[in-house]
Design an enzyme around this catalytic site. Sequence first.
Site, short mmCIF file in Angstrom:
data_model
loop_
_atom_site.label_atom_id
_atom_site.label_comp_id
_atom_site.label_asym_id
_atom_site.label_seq_id
_atom_site.Cartn_x
_atom_site.Cartn_y
_atom_site.Cartn_z
N VAL A 134 0.82 -1.22 0.00
CA VAL A 134 0.00 0.00 0.00
C VAL A 134 0.85 1.26 0.00
O VAL A 134 0.32 2.37 0.01
CB VAL A 134 -0.96 0.04 1.21
CG1 VAL A 134 -1.94 -1.11 1.16
CG2 VAL A 134 -0.18 0.04 2.52
N GLU A 135 2.18 1.10 -0.01
CA GLU A 135 3.05 2.28 0.00
C GLU A 135 3.85 2.36 -1.30
O GLU A 135 3.36 2.88 -2.30
CB GLU A 135 3.95 2.25 1.24
CG GLU A 135 3.13 2.38 2.53
CD GLU A 135 3.97 2.48 3.77
OE1 GLU A 135 4.69 3.50 3.91
OE2 GLU A 135 3.94 1.55 4.60
N MET A 136 5.06 1.79 -1.35
CA MET A 136 5.86 1.88 -2.57
C MET A 136 5.77 0.63 -3.44
O MET A 136 6.13 0.67 -4.62
CB MET A 136 7.32 2.18 -2.22
CG MET A 136 7.51 3.53 -1.56
SD MET A 136 9.27 3.88 -1.31
CE MET A 136 9.19 5.45 -0.46
#
Length: 347
Positions: A134-136
């Site tokens: 959900v980030e990078m």
Amino acid sequence: MMRSLTILLLASTALATSAAADDLRDYATDMFQPLPSTIPAVADNPVTDEKIELGKMLFFDPRVSLSGVFSCYSCHNLTTGGDDNLETSVGHGWQKGPRNAPTVLNAVLNEAQFWDGRAEDLKAQAKGPVQAGVEMANTPENVEVMLNSMPQYVSLFETAFPGEDAPTNFDNMAKAIEAFEATLLTPAPFDSWLNGDDTALTAKAREGLGLFLDLGCVSCHSGVNVGGHGYYPFGLIEKPGADVLPEGDKGRFAVTETVDDEYVFRAAPLRNVSLTAPYFHSGKVWDLKVAVQIMAESQLGEELSDEDATSIVAFLDSLTGEMPEITLPVLPAETADTPRPKQDALP
């Protein structure tokens, strides 16, 4: 005679005020420490100018993410208090993360990183978002391909990590970012006051500091970062409602799988807290005074008056520090071998 008596009364008042100020500082210096004057050492990672400069590039480089959109700076904006001022961060594919982004400012002084303390230091923390879907949404292997595709990065890694075979790697990426983040210290008026400058805090801030100490806020928020160490139940006396404490996020329990750690979180560091709304791991509270009142009630069983909460906020305002001057880096140029941005997460 009357004039002499007046002078004596004024002198006595001044002496009493000075003694009270000294007592407050003595009490405070037992609980807090001013920021160090030099960059703190970090475990297993000597901080050098070369690592700092490389780490700064990596901190700002969105190509560390799979999409080429998100960098460390995306969630830790150094112009807005070291966080993103969002309820929860936005990442790969515009997904919303599960928790509010903590500030990166002074984070090197924390006992551990993340709200649940799952990363022991900043280099461990730097690896997490890169790989989080959900980030990078990237992988260490893909990051290494990206870095090694650019001759300037390869040269910078060789300079920052001399004597190593194949130094352009994921572990060293995290070490360089840690070295840069160790420089993000923000000396504040409170530090000047701790060091003896009586004029550094307003009367309202001193009043708020006294309340902060006397009420027991300092039992969790102490030390050089005014928190950032120790793990405590959110709702020690009275659990907040689900609008502030979502039932699905059990905090440190996800790390230890120990029932006693349900809804337990690392004490938030309070430096620059006036800049980092919204508050708590859920990011549900936007007003700092309201956050102070919620903490007093849930952790201490105290119902703060509006006036007392305002005084404590005045003290917290004194923790807003001066940002180090940072020049934006010019990043290495891509080559034909540099991986192209992808919108779909890797399997």
